[in-house]
Design a protein around this motif. Sequence first.
Motif, short mmCIF file in Angstrom:
data_model
loop_
_atom_site.label_atom_id
_atom_site.label_comp_id
_atom_site.label_asym_id
_atom_site.label_seq_id
_atom_site.Cartn_x
_atom_site.Cartn_y
_atom_site.Cartn_z
N ARG A 104 -5.63 8.59 12.66
CA ARG A 104 -4.38 7.92 12.42
C ARG A 104 -3.59 7.66 13.40
O ARG A 104 -3.28 8.17 14.31
N TYR B 85 0.49 4.21 6.70
CA TYR B 85 0.03 5.50 5.91
C TYR B 85 0.85 6.04 5.07
O TYR B 85 2.00 5.90 5.15
N TYR C 293 -5.64 7.29 2.04
CA TYR C 293 -5.81 6.53 3.31
C TYR C 293 -6.81 5.39 2.98
O TYR C 293 -6.88 4.74 3.88
#
Length: 462
Positions: free
Chosen positions: A356, A85, A121
């Motif tokens: 996430r 990330y 992302y």
Amino acid sequence: MSADAQLGASFRDPSGFVYHKEGMLLRQVNASYRDSLSLLADSGLYQDLTFGGLLIPHTQVALDLALSEGAIAVLKPEVVKTVSYPYEWCFSQLKDAALTTLQIQRRAIEHGMTLKDASAYNIQFHKGRPVLIDSLSFEPYEQGQPWKPYRQFCQHFVAPLVLMSHVDVRLSKLSASFIDGIPLDLASALGKPKTRFNPRIAMHLHLHAKLQGSEAAKTAHPTKTGAFGKNALMGLIESLQSLIDGLKWKPEGTEWADYYSDTNYTPEAMSTKQKLVSEFLGAIEPLPATVWDLGANNGEFSAISAGLGIHTVAWDVDPAAVEKNYLAKRDGRLILPLVQDLTNPSPAIGWSLQERASFVERGPVDGVMALALIHHLAIGNNVPLQDIASFFARLGKWLVIEFVPKEDSQVQRLFATREDVFPDFNQLAFEAAFGLPFEIARKEPIAGSVRTLYLMKRRATN
């Protein structure tokens, strides 16, 4: 093997979603995206981007593999081995991801399409380079339309890069607090004192922040004018590229940036340790597919793992060390350097804590290395040895770990600023603590030092 289910991070786009089925990672394409999917192929954009290493390749598989009704296609993308990330990337990784996004947008325009979103992302590091992983991010370009994700690009890329370059590199962690990108008004307030006279930063950050949400933005914003033609759009992309290209950060001044130039390893000790690490990893059967190198610093030993053909993730708390590792590009296709604080690892965040994945959720992996790390956790951060052992056992099946005793000069440096309240930090206590979740497969002293290297295998659980 993952259960048949839609990924928790893939629910916002009505065009389709990603899911697991029958042990495969698949992407369902819904009917609303039919024309755009055809144009992606017919325009030559898909071939251009995949050939250039900018878009993850996919194959089309049987429609009966769809997870739900309404599918018009099912795609099987090439799998990214380790998902990471933006808040775990070093400065140059985020910069390369930004430039990749702009390059993709430029090529899309040339093929009659445009990116409909510009989320960081949607970029992952695959085989050593940033690539777009969302094949459904494109839509037909219409003459005169603005670039819809301009604000998103600025929040996901411009804001953190400006702050990292001009204020403090650690401000990249703000991206974890703001999942849709750092608010431009916040980034402007933090960065304005040092960047107000930079014309491109003023335009894309400060003015953008000022106009955001105002009535004036509807007419004054560079992507809101009614006659925003293709030349103007390409000019916007070039302006953003010039801004990103001009942002710099020099990896120095942090605690561990120059670790190997200020270490106590003798040439004999370093050579022995390198040899043993290679032997220990090579002794694991089957050879690990993935190894996590914890506290990897600049990747000196990650390169040994990668040299054996192992996909290696080099985690370190120091952004300068990670930056140096990334810029070195050693075995770049196999080494992924990432920023990670093991005492406060990346948590699960986003909607329902599923958008996430946490650091731990992205494991377990086949092998873990923890070299010259144990004393920093146990003494530098007061973590009990048994807790460290339990945590490492959650991360991987095999463990290559270096024990550094109190008499080592690097440990003595820790005691220069703290009292020794660690009577149980010794080799016997270390072996007892790690002997609970692990079996010791091999143990060798590192010649020319007081350190010992261990190869351990996680015990089977009932």
